[in-house]
Structures are given as C-alpha cells and as structure tokens.
Write a protein that holds these residues in place. Structure first.
Motif, PDB file in Angstrom:
ATOM      1  N   MET A 181      12.746  13.372   4.521  1.00  0.00           N
ATOM      2  CA  MET A 181      12.386  14.446   3.773  1.00  0.00           C
ATOM      3  C   MET A 181      11.782  13.918   2.495  1.00  0.00           C
ATOM      4  N   ALA A 182      10.634  14.232   2.215  1.00  0.00           N
ATOM      5  CA  ALA A 182       9.823  14.139   0.954  1.00  0.00           C
ATOM      6  C   ALA A 182      10.609  14.677  -0.298  1.00  0.00           C
ATOM      7  N   LYS A 183      10.583  13.781  -1.185  1.00  0.00           N
ATOM      8  CA  LYS A 183      11.361  14.217  -2.578  1.00  0.00           C
ATOM      9  C   LYS A 183      10.245  14.589  -3.502  1.00  0.00           C
ATOM     10  N   VAL A 184      10.226  15.950  -3.826  1.00  0.00           N
ATOM     11  CA  VAL A 184       9.098  16.475  -5.031  1.00  0.00           C
ATOM     12  C   VAL A 184       9.619  16.353  -6.550  1.00  0.00           C
ATOM     13  N   SER A 185       8.852  15.210  -7.231  1.00  0.00           N
ATOM     14  CA  SER A 185       9.172  15.301  -8.579  1.00  0.00           C
ATOM     15  C   SER A 185       8.071  16.224  -9.428  1.00  0.00           C
ATOM     16  N   VAL A 186       8.646  17.223 -10.149  1.00  0.00           N
ATOM     17  CA  VAL A 186       7.945  17.899 -11.035  1.00  0.00           C
ATOM     18  C   VAL A 186       8.355  17.571 -12.622  1.00  0.00           C
ATOM     19  N   TYR A 187       7.539  17.088 -13.336  1.00  0.00           N
ATOM     20  CA  TYR A 187       7.506  16.508 -14.548  1.00  0.00           C
ATOM     21  C   TYR A 187       7.715  17.690 -15.654  1.00  0.00           C
ATOM     22  N   PRO A 188       8.045  17.241 -16.978  1.00  0.00           N
ATOM     23  CA  PRO A 188       8.161  17.936 -17.925  1.00  0.00           C
ATOM     24  C   PRO A 188       6.716  18.429 -18.210  1.00  0.00           C
ATOM     25  N   PRO A 189       6.619  19.663 -18.806  1.00  0.00           N
ATOM     26  CA  PRO A 189       5.461  20.300 -19.171  1.00  0.00           C
ATOM     27  C   PRO A 189       4.761  19.264 -20.297  1.00  0.00           C
ATOM     28  N   ASP A 190       3.562  19.105 -19.933  1.00  0.00           N
ATOM     29  CA  ASP A 190       2.662  18.355 -21.235  1.00  0.00           C
ATOM     30  C   ASP A 190       2.327  19.263 -22.266  1.00  0.00           C
ATOM     31  N   THR A 191       1.464  18.865 -23.362  1.00  0.00           N
ATOM     32  CA  THR A 191       1.135  19.517 -24.391  1.00  0.00           C
ATOM     33  C   THR A 191       0.173  20.723 -24.144  1.00  0.00           C
ATOM     34  N   GLU A 192      -0.258  20.940 -22.801  1.00  0.00           N
ATOM     35  CA  GLU A 192      -1.084  21.937 -22.421  1.00  0.00           C
ATOM     36  C   GLU A 192       0.116  23.030 -21.479  1.00  0.00           C
ATOM     37  N   GLY A 193       1.317  22.555 -21.423  1.00  0.00           N
ATOM     38  CA  GLY A 193       1.924  23.182 -20.544  1.00  0.00           C
ATOM     39  C   GLY A 193       1.939  23.117 -18.945  1.00  0.00           C
ATOM     40  N   GLY A 194       1.109  21.839 -18.651  1.00  0.00           N
ATOM     41  CA  GLY A 194       1.142  21.616 -17.204  1.00  0.00           C
ATOM     42  C   GLY A 194       1.963  20.720 -16.746  1.00  0.00           C
ATOM     43  N   ARG A 195       2.409  20.471 -15.733  1.00  0.00           N
ATOM     44  CA  ARG A 195       3.725  19.750 -15.205  1.00  0.00           C
ATOM     45  C   ARG A 195       2.944  19.022 -14.014  1.00  0.00           C
ATOM     46  N   ARG A 196       3.046  17.936 -14.041  1.00  0.00           N
ATOM     47  CA  ARG A 196       2.514  16.938 -13.117  1.00  0.00           C
ATOM     48  C   ARG A 196       3.415  17.141 -11.771  1.00  0.00           C
ATOM     49  N   VAL A 197       2.798  17.090 -10.614  1.00  0.00           N
ATOM     50  CA  VAL A 197       3.507  17.219  -9.272  1.00  0.00           C
ATOM     51  C   VAL A 197       3.468  15.901  -8.384  1.00  0.00           C
ATOM     52  N   ARG A 198       4.700  15.379  -8.211  1.00  0.00           N
ATOM     53  CA  ARG A 198       4.482  13.992  -7.320  1.00  0.00           C
ATOM     54  C   ARG A 198       5.212  14.038  -6.186  1.00  0.00           C
ATOM     55  N   VAL A 199       4.896  13.552  -4.946  1.00  0.00           N
ATOM     56  CA  VAL A 199       5.385  13.470  -3.648  1.00  0.00           C
ATOM     57  C   VAL A 199       5.468  12.174  -3.376  1.00  0.00           C
ATOM     58  N   ASP A 200       6.696  11.391  -3.253  1.00  0.00           N
ATOM     59  CA  ASP A 200       6.653  10.123  -2.683  1.00  0.00           C
ATOM     60  C   ASP A 200       5.797   9.246  -3.270  1.00  0.00           C
ATOM     61  N   GLY A 201       5.479   9.185  -4.586  1.00  0.00           N
ATOM     62  CA  GLY A 201       4.775   8.375  -5.408  1.00  0.00           C
ATOM     63  C   GLY A 201       3.348   8.649  -5.624  1.00  0.00           C
ATOM     64  N   ARG A 202       2.902   9.770  -4.881  1.00  0.00           N
ATOM     65  CA  ARG A 202       1.675  10.357  -4.799  1.00  0.00           C
ATOM     66  C   ARG A 202       1.401  11.559  -5.781  1.00  0.00           C
ATOM     67  N   ILE A 203       0.484  11.487  -6.861  1.00  0.00           N
ATOM     68  CA  ILE A 203       0.400  12.593  -7.703  1.00  0.00           C
ATOM     69  C   ILE A 203      -0.455  13.532  -7.210  1.00  0.00           C
ATOM     70  N   LEU A 204      -0.005  14.816  -6.737  1.00  0.00           N
ATOM     71  CA  LEU A 204      -0.755  15.814  -6.095  1.00  0.00           C
ATOM     72  C   LEU A 204      -1.588  16.785  -7.224  1.00  0.00           C
ATOM     73  N   GLY A 205      -1.107  16.895  -8.348  1.00  0.00           N
ATOM     74  CA  GLY A 205      -2.001  17.433  -9.376  1.00  0.00           C
ATOM     75  C   GLY A 205      -1.096  18.039 -10.475  1.00  0.00           C
ATOM     76  N   ARG A 206      -1.487  18.913 -11.354  1.00  0.00           N
ATOM     77  CA  ARG A 206      -0.757  19.796 -12.288  1.00  0.00           C
ATOM     78  C   ARG A 206      -0.498  21.162 -12.012  1.00  0.00           C
ATOM     79  N   ALA A 207       0.653  21.472 -12.194  1.00  0.00           N
ATOM     80  CA  ALA A 207       0.873  22.996 -12.040  1.00  0.00           C
ATOM     81  C   ALA A 207       1.008  23.506 -13.613  1.00  0.00           C
ATOM     82  N   PHE A 208       0.518  24.784 -13.648  1.00  0.00           N
ATOM     83  CA  PHE A 208       0.617  25.384 -14.708  1.00  0.00           C
ATOM     84  C   PHE A 208       1.707  26.728 -14.742  1.00  0.00           C
ATOM     85  N   ASN A 209       1.912  26.760 -13.774  1.00  0.00           N
ATOM     86  CA  ASN A 209       3.168  27.951 -13.515  1.00  0.00           C
ATOM     87  C   ASN A 209       3.811  27.792 -12.176  1.00  0.00           C
ATOM     88  N   VAL A 210       4.784  28.449 -11.992  1.00  0.00           N
ATOM     89  CA  VAL A 210       5.571  28.048 -10.714  1.00  0.00           C
ATOM     90  C   VAL A 210       4.947  28.497  -9.362  1.00  0.00           C
TER      91      VAL A 210
END
Length: 77
Positions: free
Chosen positions: A1-30
């Motif tokens: 199963m892939a592990k999803v890492s959601v990083y802390p909010p940046d200065t704009e409130g976006g959180r990077r989302v990464r799966v198995d080393g691949r950055i999927l993008g930034r999430a700005f809400n749940v």
C-alpha cells in the motif's frame, strides 16, 4: 500500500502531498487531498484521512491548514 505524506502548511496555507516519493501537488484544504489521490489511482472514497497506515500527516493533522509564518516545509533535509 502506498504511503501518503502530507507536509505542514506553507506560508500560503498549502500542504504538499506526496505518494511514494512523487509530489502530487498542493492541497489547500482537506477536500483537495482526495482529489490529488486520484492521480495515482487511489480511490478517494476508500481513503480515510484518519487512517495512519495510509497517511503521514506532518506538522499537524487533517484539520491543520493555517499558514506557517516562515519558510518551513517540514521536509527532511
């Protein structure tokens, strides 16, 4: 199963989302997180955001979206 890492909010409130080393993008809400998971074939309907086997919430949990005052990304150097 892939592990999803959601990083802390940046200065704009976006959180990077990464799966198995691949950055999927930034999430700005749940609600953005399940949308990003579709890009790697994970079914957002079955991805419970509180599932610690699937998600690694860094710098706060699913309810934490306040922008960070500095440039801290929470990534390991």
């Amino acid at each position: 199963m892939a592990k999803v890492s959601v990083y802390p909010p940046d200065t704009e409130g976006g959180r990077r989302v990464r799966v198995d080393g691949r950055i999927l993008g930034r999430a700005f809400n749940v609600y953005d997180v399940p949308e990003l998971l579709q890009h790697v074939g994970l079914d957002p309907a079955t991805a419970a955001l509180d599932d610690s086997d699937l998600f690694d919430w860094r710098g706060g949990g699913a309810a934490d979206w306040d922008p960070r005052p500095d440039d801290s990304t929470g990534e390991d150097a």
